[in-house]
Design a protein around this motif. Structure first.
Motif, mmCIF file in Angstrom:
data_model
loop_
_atom_site.group_PDB
_atom_site.id
_atom_site.type_symbol
_atom_site.label_atom_id
_atom_site.label_comp_id
_atom_site.label_asym_id
_atom_site.label_seq_id
_atom_site.Cartn_x
_atom_site.Cartn_y
_atom_site.Cartn_z
ATOM 1 N N PRO A 46 44.693 -35.448 -56.320
ATOM 2 C CA PRO A 46 44.112 -34.359 -57.100
ATOM 3 C C PRO A 46 45.179 -33.640 -57.933
ATOM 4 O O PRO A 46 46.175 -33.167 -57.395
ATOM 5 C CB PRO A 46 43.527 -33.422 -56.038
ATOM 6 C CG PRO A 46 43.311 -34.292 -54.845
ATOM 7 C CD PRO A 46 44.432 -35.279 -54.870
ATOM 8 N N GLU A 49 41.657 -28.881 -58.813
ATOM 9 C CA GLU A 49 40.276 -28.861 -58.362
ATOM 10 C C GLU A 49 39.847 -27.423 -58.090
ATOM 11 O O GLU A 49 40.676 -26.553 -57.812
ATOM 12 C CB GLU A 49 40.060 -29.738 -57.129
ATOM 13 C CG GLU A 49 40.900 -29.404 -55.918
ATOM 14 C CD GLU A 49 40.715 -30.414 -54.802
ATOM 15 O OE1 GLU A 49 41.287 -30.181 -53.732
ATOM 16 O OE2 GLU A 49 40.001 -31.426 -54.990
ATOM 17 N N THR A 380 37.006 -32.069 -59.260
ATOM 18 C CA THR A 380 38.374 -32.530 -59.025
ATOM 19 C C THR A 380 38.865 -33.343 -60.213
ATOM 20 O O THR A 380 38.149 -34.213 -60.710
ATOM 21 C CB THR A 380 38.462 -33.394 -57.753
ATOM 22 O OG1 THR A 380 37.919 -32.680 -56.641
ATOM 23 C CG2 THR A 380 39.908 -33.769 -57.458
ATOM 24 N N TRP A 382 41.613 -36.018 -61.095
ATOM 25 C CA TRP A 382 42.501 -36.969 -60.434
ATOM 26 C C TRP A 382 43.477 -37.562 -61.448
ATOM 27 O O TRP A 382 43.074 -37.971 -62.537
ATOM 28 C CB TRP A 382 41.701 -38.112 -59.808
ATOM 29 C CG TRP A 382 40.697 -37.699 -58.783
ATOM 30 C CD1 TRP A 382 39.405 -37.305 -58.998
ATOM 31 C CD2 TRP A 382 40.896 -37.654 -57.371
ATOM 32 N NE1 TRP A 382 38.797 -37.022 -57.811
ATOM 33 C CE2 TRP A 382 39.671 -37.227 -56.797
ATOM 34 C CE3 TRP A 382 41.983 -37.939 -56.538
ATOM 35 C CZ2 TRP A 382 39.510 -37.072 -55.425
ATOM 36 C CZ3 TRP A 382 41.828 -37.793 -55.172
ATOM 37 C CH2 TRP A 382 40.606 -37.365 -54.617
#
Length: 410
Positions: A46, A49, A380, A382
């Motif tokens: 992550p 988030e 989130t 990524w």
């Protein structure tokens, strides 16, 4: 008081049933941790988030503008959060909030940026409306709702999905079955008027409508009846508009357009049973087909009953990857596999630190950023892990909303 604060203090939404409430059925990897690291050579963590709601709301829809600088998040409450996404850091910052409808029974059925820019956004809700907002202004700018015509059977007051075409001129809405009929309803965005309906090509709830990303006249639709139909919407007559039909022999959950190595249009389908199928849109041939156990094995998990196929995304080199997870341990497992030119599945990436069962995803192929949302109301971002990457801690933050919807004057 801001719309967001008013919503958080006054909303009395009933909690939705969640897959995370269900008792976990045993599951485990089919190989060792060392083998996983060797096979899934891309590792994602992550980058940022946040929790989008103080209530227990699902993230049901995600959309990004063409530059992937702004992200819209549609919730099960029918509220929409809009975030700015920093191009360098991959960090989210609040930009705007569109409050939910007055009825608790209404949910989001889609959010889409209307055109190439980051300002105009369409919000579809299950009460039958698609609303157009200009994020530089306050309030909705237009509202599209079906108007009854004597020549057409009654159309339901709700919609299940919608999309806009490549030039932002047409909106198409799909409906659930109503009096044994289902409908595709078309609107002209600029003239703010209804254009017409198709009502003969599907026999059950329409679950996905997807316009071609480049050709504004080509539309793919999918339904619980198992059919995928491809239309040329320049044709007013439905029989003449129908270009091709594919029978998945299942129930269609979501569709996506792709381009293969031979520069041919491909339509991919994720079924409600977690299978993946794709078809050459013009020739009508099946390109590939993977059943639920096939993809479960490809992400190196044992129990197909826990499996959750989330989305199919285009990579920068033209290949396609499937994002998949499990319901085991509140969605902890999140991985991707690439669909090779030999129609096999190859392990691609492992996403470590997932905190929810993921329902929706976006992918920016240029920056290789993945955005996910799901049943815990978490968004989130990524990014591929590197020595200088920044990883968010375990504690999520609920970001403070701005009181104004305006970013700057014209």
């Amino acid at each position: 008081m801001s719309d967001f604060n008013k919503y958080c203090k006054e909303a009395a939404l009933e909690e939705l049933p969640s897959s995370e409430d269900e008792e976990d059925i045993g599951d485990e990897d089919t190989c060792s941790a060392q083998d996983l690291a060797a096979q899934f050579q891309l590792q994602y963590k992550p980058q940022d988030e946040c929790s989008v709601s103080l209530q227990r709301d699902y993230v049901l829809s995600l959309s990004a503008d063409q530059g992937f600088n702004r992200v819209a998040v549609g919730l099960s409450s029918s509220a929409v959060h809009i975030y700015n996404l920093d191009a360098g850091s991959g960090k989210l910052s609040n930009f705007s909030f569109l409050p939910p409808t007055e009825s608790n029974a209404v949910s989001i059925c889609g959010v889409r940026f209307l055109d190439e820019g980051p300002h105009n956004i369409l919000v579809g809700t299950t009460d039958g409306y698609v609303r157009l907002y200009d994020l530089r202004l306050k309030g909705e700018q237009a509202r599209f709702k079906y108007t009854q015509h004597l020549s057409v059977a009654p159309v339901p007051k709700s919609i299940s999905c919608f999309d806009r075409n490549a030039n932002g001129r047409i909106v198409c809405c799909g409906t659930n079955q109503f009096h044994s009929n289902v409908f595709l309803v078309f609107y002209d965005v600029r003239e703010r008027r209804q254009m017409g309906v198709y009502c003969d090509s599907h026999e059950d709830d329409i679950t996905s409508v997807r316009f071609h990303a480049q050709n504004p006249d080509i539309l793919a639709t999918g339904s619980v009846d198992g059919l995928i139909n491809v239309f040329n919407v320049q044709e007013a007559d439905e029989d003449e508009a129908l270009l091709n039909t594919f029978n998945t022999e299942s129930s269609v959950a979501r569709l996506q357009w792709h381009r293969n190595v031979y520069d041919k249009d491909i339509i991919s389908c994720i079924t409600t049973t977690g299978d993946f199928k794709s078809y050459e849109s013009e020739e009508g041939d099946e390109a590939c087909s993977f059943e639920r156990p096939d993809v479960t094995a490809a992400i190196r998990r044992k129990n197909a009953s826990n499996f959750n196929l989330i989305g199919a995304h285009n990579q920068e080199d033209g290949e396609v990857f499937l994002l998949a997870g499990t319901n085991f341990n509140k969605g902890e497992i999140l991985r991707s596999v690439s669909v090779t030119t030999k129609n096999t599945l190859q392990p691609l990436a492992n996403f470590q630190g997932n905190k929810q069962i993921v329902r929706e995803s976006l992918y920016d192929s240029k920056r290789r950023l993945l955005i996910t949302g799901g049943e815990s109301g978490i968004v989130t971002v990524w990014s591929q892990e590197s020595s200088g990457s920044t990883v968010v801690g375990d504690k999520l933050k609920v970001k403070k909303e701005k009181k104004s919807r305006k970013q700057a004057p014209y």
